[in-house]
Design an enzyme around this catalytic site. Structure first.
Site, PDB file in Angstrom:
ATOM      1  CG  ASP A 107      50.342  29.302  37.508  1.00 43.36           C
ATOM      2  OD1 ASP A 107      49.364  29.296  38.272  1.00 43.36           O
ATOM      3  OD2 ASP A 107      51.139  30.262  37.410  1.00 43.36           O
TER       4      ASP A 107
ATOM      5  CG  ASP B  35      47.392  34.804  37.296  1.00 41.41           C
ATOM      6  OD1 ASP B  35      46.618  35.482  36.600  1.00 41.41           O
ATOM      7  OD2 ASP B  35      47.100  34.376  38.435  1.00 41.41           O
TER       8      ASP B  35
END
Length: 671
Positions: A235, A237
């Site tokens: 991912d 963030d």
């Protein structure tokens, strides 16, 4: 009723011969002095005198879960005193545990004996602090001034005096050994044998052969063999890129401005600011009541806050139809989980808005307020305002990962393919990755997917669309294969595995959100999952730096051992004396466990605990995350062929526990 020191001392020392007279004479003297000042006598600046009287220090206290709580400390409860309830139950205060019986003349070897009478006495604050400053560390017990120097509140802790069994000598022998194990630590004769997890164990890294603290370890809930992993996905963030508290403050301010300017909320809200010390991740919002709730693994509502005020157990009981447990079918309808780090600003803003309406007496519908706050927070993300603010000042918002590039290059050179799958848009991901990796960051990844729409990415069957890396424009041509270095949006994990001819069992995906990133990937496609939980290191750091936590943890651990050993001695039947003793010990365990949690967060404690149970967040992490760690950068300490086995997690207790050895008779165990 208000406490009266005179009456308190009489209650402790004997009867007063004329209590009415002793109270009446000072009142007459005070009245005469006041009339003298107002009517005549020497010239006096009356405005200054009255101002001093109005601003004189006042202490308000509240009895809370076995402690007496004033502005600065929690002190032992005394039966001869009564206290005025505090106006703000949820404010941050330091804690001193109370003992079941505290001696007036402490052990000369105890750290308490070396304190001045003023330090041992009751400490009063100069006024009630409405909000902690943003630079206050969450859960930090702070310092207390003593003789011109700062004192760790751990020095003020009073060891408990364990109860005795009226008839069972074997039980009392166990209690004596437990009392010795506790007192020896408080008297500083020995160090607590059970230290914070980060210093309790070590592991040797593959990077340089040096030992590392457990805050840098990767923990395992399941068997994971990196040697059998062909693809490592990330991912963006709070995984590849992490943010400081400044981002939460910015999101809070953007949402607050929208509430005031676009939704016409009271302008007073504009004065509020983000409080990083208030909430923790893993809470849930009760959409009907507007409460912030902490749930246990079994979905019991362990505690809740209405605004900034803690909800009483009686109100909790009444709110949930006589039971704190919520049925699964109602839980999804009534509660919104706050499981990712972006939700911290959401929790604080909701609490502040609700608190404002409650304190000012403005009628409001909790569900409408919750929906408005969620919309305001969502607008900061959807509008791109937050993302633009970050890219305008990346040095301010993004915490630079010094080892990220070397980790990605090492995985790639080992033959593994790298995927980036993010819900953020390409222009934002591109700006951040250029800052932390360099302009050539896309050369490291076989697949880059933005605007993925997780968790729907794992359940739908949408096709991919290509994104122009130069203009950001989304193209219309059908996608039959994903080119290395290309950028794509939408799509699904089903299409991704099909196009790349990859089996889910060959993929390891790391992300910070249990439900958006991990749960469906693991459940539906057998993908190995890794959770990035920044709080693992944050909580360990607080434990390492706190004498209060160390003493409380030691006491709780000793009492837990005593529980097991005593019940073995009691046998199968239980007398009334047995039950009474166990109740007292259980009360002590709960009291000291509360102190531990207070060090982590003064309102909600650890994200991994809910009272004396595992939290809903921790249970979900154990269920859906095969691995977890505090940072992606911890991968540098491990081989790309590392085999992970279940290890009990970062809160597990070592098998060779010297405390247990000491209690059952080994005098050398604590030496």
């Amino acid at each position: 009723s208000d406490s009266n020191p005179t009456s308190a001392s009489m209650a402790a020392g004997g009867e007063s011969r004329c209590p009415q007279g002793r109270l009446f004479l000072p009142l007459i003297a005070a009245s005469l002095c006041f009339l003298f000042i107002l009517g005549g006598g020497p010239a006096v600046d009356k405005s200054k005198l009255l101002s001093r009287w109005r601003t004189a220090p006042r202490t308000q206290s509240v009895i809370k879960r076995g402690f007496i709580q004033d502005e600065n400390v929690l002190r032992p409860k005394t039966s001869s005193l009564s206290f005025t309830p505090s106006l703000r139950e949820g404010s941050h205060r330091r804690m001193i545990p109370l003992s079941s019986s505290i001696s007036s003349s402490p052990d000369p070897d105890s750290p308490i004996s070396s304190m001045s009478p003023e330090a041992r006495g009751r400490k009063r604050g100069s006024g009630r602090q409405e909000r902690p400053q943003p630079n206050q560390q969450n859960g930090d017990e702070g310092t207390i001034a003593k003789e011109g120097r700062a004192v760790d509140p751990g020095e003020l802790l009073v060891p408990p005096r364990l109860p005795k069994h009226p008839t069972n000598d074997k039980v009392n022998r166990i209690l004596e050994r437990c009392q010795e194990a506790i007192t020896a630590v408080y008297a500083k004769k020995v160090e607590p044998p059970l230290k914070p997890p980060s210093s309790r164990g070590k592991f040797q890294s593959s990077e340089d052969g040096k030992e590392r603290g457990l805050e840098s370890k990767i923990f395992s809930n399941a068997n994971v063999d990196l040697g059998k992993i062909d693809v490592v996905g990330f991912d963006y963030d709070y995984t590849l890129v992490s943010y400081g508290e400044e981002l939460q403050s910015t999101i809070y301010d953007m949402a607050k401005t929208r509430l005031v300017e676009a939704m016409r909320y009271p302008t007073n809200l504009a004065e509020f600011s983000y409080d990083p010390a208030f909430a923790i991740r893993g809470l849930a919002v009760d959409l009907e009541l507007g409460w912030l709730c902490q749930l246990s693994h079994s979905s019991d509502v362990v505690q809740a806050y209405n605004g900034r005020t803690k909800v009483s157990p009686e109100k909790l009981f009444a709110a949930y139809s006589g039971s704190s447990a919520i049925p699964p079918e109602k839980r999804k309808e009534r509660f919104k989980p706050l499981n990712d780090l972006f939700s911290m600003a959401e929790a604080c803003l909701l609490a502040d808005v609700v608190d404002f309406f409650v304190k000012t007496g403005i009628p409001f519908n909790p569900r409408i307020v919750v929906e408005d706050v969620l919309k305001a927070i969502g607008s900061a993300h959807i509008s791109g305002a937050m993302h633009r603010a970050v890219l305008e000042d990346v040095e301010k918002y993004i915490e630079f990962p010094h080892h990220l590039r070397e980790i990605l290059e090492r995985f790639k050179s080992s033959g593994k393919k790298l995927w980036l799958v993010s819900n953020s848009q390409f222009w934002y991901v591109d700006g951040g990755m250029k800052h932390v990796i360099g302009d050539d960051w896309r050369d490291l990844f076989e697949v880059v997917i933005v605007g993925a729409g997780k968790p729907g990415f794992y359940t739908n069957d949408n096709p991919f669309r290509e994104v122009s890396a130069r203009t950001g424009r989304i193209k219309f041509k059908p996608i039959e294969q994903l080119e290395e270095g290309g950028v794509y949006t939408q799509g699904s994990i089903k299409q991704l595995l099909r196009i790349t001819k990859t089996s889910g069992e060959k993929v390891l995906y790391l992300g910070d959100s249990i439900f958006a990133d991990l749960s469906e990937a693991r459940r539906s496609y057998g993908i190995a999952t890794g959770a990035v939980i920044h709080e693992v290191k944050e909580e360990m750091d607080k434990q390492k730096g706190s004498a209060m936590w160390r003493y409380a943890r030691h006491t709780t651990h000793v009492l837990s051992h005593s529980f097991r050993l005593i019940q073995e001695e009691m046998g199968l039947s239980r007398s009334a004396d047995d039950i009474e003793l166990l109740d007292k010990l259980e009360s002590e365990v709960n009291r000291w466990r509360d102190i531990q949690e207070h060090v982590i967060n003064a309102n909600f404690g650890s994200i991994f605990r809910a009272g004396d149970a595992v939290s809903k967040f921790a249970a979900s992490m154990r269920r859906h995350a095969d691995l977890y760690t505090s940072s992606v950068e911890n991968l540098r300490f491990y081989s790309t062929e590392q085999r992970f086995y279940p290890d009990g997690g970062h809160e597990s207790v070592p098998f060779n526990d010297p405390l247990l050895d000491y209690i059952i008779g080994d005098d050398s165990a604590l030496l």
